[in-house]
Motif scaffolding. Structure first.
Motif, PDB file in Angstrom:
ATOM      1  N   GLU A  86       5.856   7.215   8.636  1.00 35.59           N
ATOM      2  CA  GLU A  86       7.225   6.697   8.600  1.00 35.59           C
ATOM      3  C   GLU A  86       8.235   7.845   8.684  1.00 35.59           C
ATOM      4  OE1 GLU A  86       4.619   3.910   6.215  1.00 35.59           O
ATOM      5  OE2 GLU A  86       4.921   6.072   6.359  1.00 35.59           O
ATOM      6  N   ASP A 130       5.530  -6.903   2.490  1.00 30.92           N
ATOM      7  CA  ASP A 130       6.060  -6.268   3.698  1.00 30.92           C
ATOM      8  C   ASP A 130       7.559  -6.501   3.844  1.00 30.92           C
ATOM      9  OD1 ASP A 130       3.612  -5.243   4.403  1.00 30.92           O
ATOM     10  OD2 ASP A 130       3.130  -6.849   5.820  1.00 30.92           O
ATOM     11  N   ALA A 133       3.618   4.180   1.763  1.00 35.10           N
ATOM     12  CA  ALA A 133       3.800   4.887   3.028  1.00 35.10           C
ATOM     13  C   ALA A 133       2.463   5.400   3.555  1.00 35.10           C
ATOM     14  CB  ALA A 133       4.771   6.047   2.847  1.00 35.10           C
ATOM     15  N   THR A 134       2.351   5.396   4.866  1.00 38.60           N
ATOM     16  CA  THR A 134       1.132   5.885   5.509  1.00 38.60           C
ATOM     17  C   THR A 134       1.246   7.350   5.898  1.00 38.60           C
ATOM     18  OG1 THR A 134       1.915   5.285   7.718  1.00 38.60           O
ATOM     19  CG2 THR A 134       0.725   3.596   6.453  1.00 38.60           C
ATOM     20  N   ALA A 137       0.808  -1.226   0.000  1.00 33.01           N
ATOM     21  CA  ALA A 137       0.000   0.000   0.000  1.00 33.01           C
ATOM     22  C   ALA A 137       0.833   1.264   0.000  1.00 33.01           C
ATOM     23  CB  ALA A 137      -0.928   0.003   1.211  1.00 33.01           C
TER      24      ALA A 137
END
Length: 313
Positions: A271, A297, A267-268, A265
């Protein structure tokens, strides 16, 4: 056609077994073969690999095998681009290198092994590898496809913006992928696997790859270079330092691209450089089974750890 049809006739029969080992990044199929009381490794080229590239790799692999740098070639099926080699039991290169009792010997042998690779003749017409151009190519096609932490882009942009120090000496035949998974130790010698990316290269490149993936500090790098060159080094050359940063950036981006291909998915937004595990911490998590390469992952964490390492050099 079956996989057994790729074996020489004397190794075919009711007791022959063929078991998948892995499918490498190239897409080639790799199998362990048990036949006639012996063990072998069968590698079948991916359909996407061109016939010319496969023949060039085979030529280089023969050179390496003939000088004891790679496992012995037992049989080649050229029409179906399959190579059967002797199976060499790995007595753990990692243990040989990490054990304080054998570390110095392993480091010296690594330097000598790279020197022997670079002494192989460069095949006529072999394609020169340009890691910086390859990094730029991947990066240009990568940026719009997945969100990245800010430090990842900083590491790549720094590597691309840095001016390459002048090279001393000619190009050599480099293996160009000397990560630890391609090194085996048979109890006496280090042998090298997977010659698919071998070709003309700056001598510093193979040495820099080893230094990055084996997490060598400056003193260890100096001893590696001394073993390779046969003379003491008291300071890391500018070009080696540059190449080490380039290697970490390229390897990191390649791992992030593999994560993207596996539908990570991205980077949220949470990070940060400090929160990202180091390369050593990534290896610890791999050893504990918390992360695994071949998964989105695993590749994502590996890529970020390598880019964090790049910024630390």
């Amino acid at each position: 056609m079956t996989l057994e049809d790729l074996l020489p006739s004397d190794l075919r029969g009711p007791t022959t077994t063929i078991t998948p080992i892995a499918a490498g990044l190239s897409g080639a199929g790799v199998y362990r073969v048990e036949a006639a009381g012996q063990a072998f490794v069968l590698k079948v080229a991916a359909e996407s690999e061109s016939a010319d590239d496969w023949r060039n790799t085979l030529h280089i692999q023969r050179l390496a095998a003939d000088t004891g740098l790679a496992p012995r070639i037992v049989h080649v099926d050229e029409p179906r681009r399959a190579v059967l080699t002797a199976f060499v039991a790995d007595r753990s290169f990692a243990a040989f290198y990490r054990d304080p009792r054998t570390h110095d010997a392993a480091l010296t042998q690594l330097g000598h092994t790279v020197r022997r690779i670079h002494a192989l003749p460069v095949p006529e017409g072999a394609r020169e590898r340009d890691p910086r151009a390859f990094l730029l190519q991947i990066w240009n096609g990568f940026q719009a496809g997945i969100a990245l932490p800010a430090f990842a882009g900083e590491a790549v942009q720094r590597a691309l913006a840095e001016e390459s120090p002048p090279r001393e000496g000619a190009l050599v035949l480099g293996h160009n992928d000397l990560n630890p998974s391609n090194l085996i130790y048979d109890g006496a010698s280090i042998l090298v696997l997977d010659w698919a990316t071998a070709g003309p290269m700056d001598p510093d490149y193979d040495l820099a790859v080893l230094s990055v993936f084996l997490r060598m500090d400056e003193g260890t790098c100096l001893r590696l270079l001394s073993a390779y060159d046969g003379r003491p080094f008291v300071e890391l050359p500018r070009r080696f330092r540059y190449t080490r940063r380039l290697v970490a950036a390229l390897a990191g981006v390649m791992q992030l691209d593999l994560a993207r291909q596996r539908q990570h998915a991205g980077a949220t937004g949470a990070e940060t450089l400090d929160a990202t595990p180091s390369l050593g911490e990534f290896y610890q998590r791999m050893a504990a089974g918390a992360l695994k390469l071949g998964t989105a992952d695993g590749h994502w964490a590996f890529g970020l750890a390598l880019l964090k390492e790049c910024l630390a050099f």
